[in-house]
Design an enzyme around this catalytic site. Structure first.
Site, PDB file in Angstrom:
ATOM      1  N   CYS A 119       0.713  -1.076   0.031  1.00 44.29           N
ATOM      2  CA  CYS A 119       0.154  -0.015  -0.109  1.00 44.29           C
ATOM      3  C   CYS A 119       1.090   1.232  -0.054  1.00 44.29           C
ATOM      4  O   CYS A 119       1.838   1.382   0.862  1.00 44.29           O
ATOM      5  CB  CYS A 119      -0.705   0.009   1.274  1.00 44.29           C
ATOM      6  SG  CYS A 119      -1.823   1.423   1.638  1.00 44.29           S
ATOM      7  N   CYS A 143      -1.228 -10.664  -7.240  1.00 48.91           N
ATOM      8  CA  CYS A 143      -1.737 -11.873  -6.512  1.00 48.91           C
ATOM      9  C   CYS A 143      -1.670 -11.350  -4.863  1.00 48.91           C
ATOM     10  O   CYS A 143      -0.836 -10.944  -4.292  1.00 48.91           O
ATOM     11  CB  CYS A 143      -0.755 -12.980  -6.576  1.00 48.91           C
ATOM     12  SG  CYS A 143      -1.073 -14.348  -5.640  1.00 48.91           S
TER      13      CYS A 143
HETATM   14 ZN   LIG Z   1      -2.654   1.089   3.455  1.00 43.49          ZN
END
Ligand SMILES: [Zn+2]
Length: 155
Positions: A119, A143
């Site tokens: 992220c 994935c």
């Molecule tokens: Zn995050």
């Protein structure tokens, strides 16, 4: 001798600066104990310890609803349902991420280089990218551990 010492100091200074530059600063940054309070033990294992959930264990594998998949830790939208496909791998798979929201890093955990997906807002580990995705679109397979994602259905 003196020249050698100077050279040595230069190398040390250079390599420490290089290391400092490699450490990315994320918009959302918390200590491990703060993350532990926010996340379930499974989410913590995957997102913060780069763990992998058991294949076929995520209910999101079979999710075909329209919506957005956000980071379970910081809620940043990461993937769109229209880019999800059934790869048969046992993990939720996408052929691309929402631009700019997923960071590509290199991971040597298995002894060879793999593209790790994180992220871009909190640095949470999501999964890996492979080149065996659908040929008719991007050829990429993101994935992703379902436990690292939170599905937000389209209203
Ligand atoms: Zn995050």
């Amino acid at each position: 001798m003196r020249k050698l010492i100077i050279l040595f100091l230069l190398i040390v200074t250079f390599s420490t600066t290089a290391n400092a530059q490699n450490k990315k600063k994320y918009t959302v940054s918390k200590t491990n104990s703060e993350w532990k309070q926010l996340l379930t033990p499974k989410q913590y294992f995957v997102l913060r310890k780069s763990g992998t959930e058991r294949p076929n264990s995520s209910p999101l594998n079979y999710n075909k609803k329209k919506g957005v998949y956000a980071c379970a830790a910081c809620k940043t939208p990461l993937y769109k349902s229209e880019h999800k496909y059934d790869s048969g791998s046992g993990w939720p798979s996408f052929d691309r991420a929402i631009k700019g929201n997923v960071e590509l890093d290199t991971d040597y955990k298995l002894g060879y280089a793999r593209t790790e997906l994180k992220c871009n807002t909190c640095g949470g580990h999501l999964g890996h990218s492979f080149n065996d995705g659908p040929k008719e679109t991007t050829g990429k397979r993101h994935c992703i551990n379902g436990v690292a994602l939170e599905f937000i259905p389209k209203k």
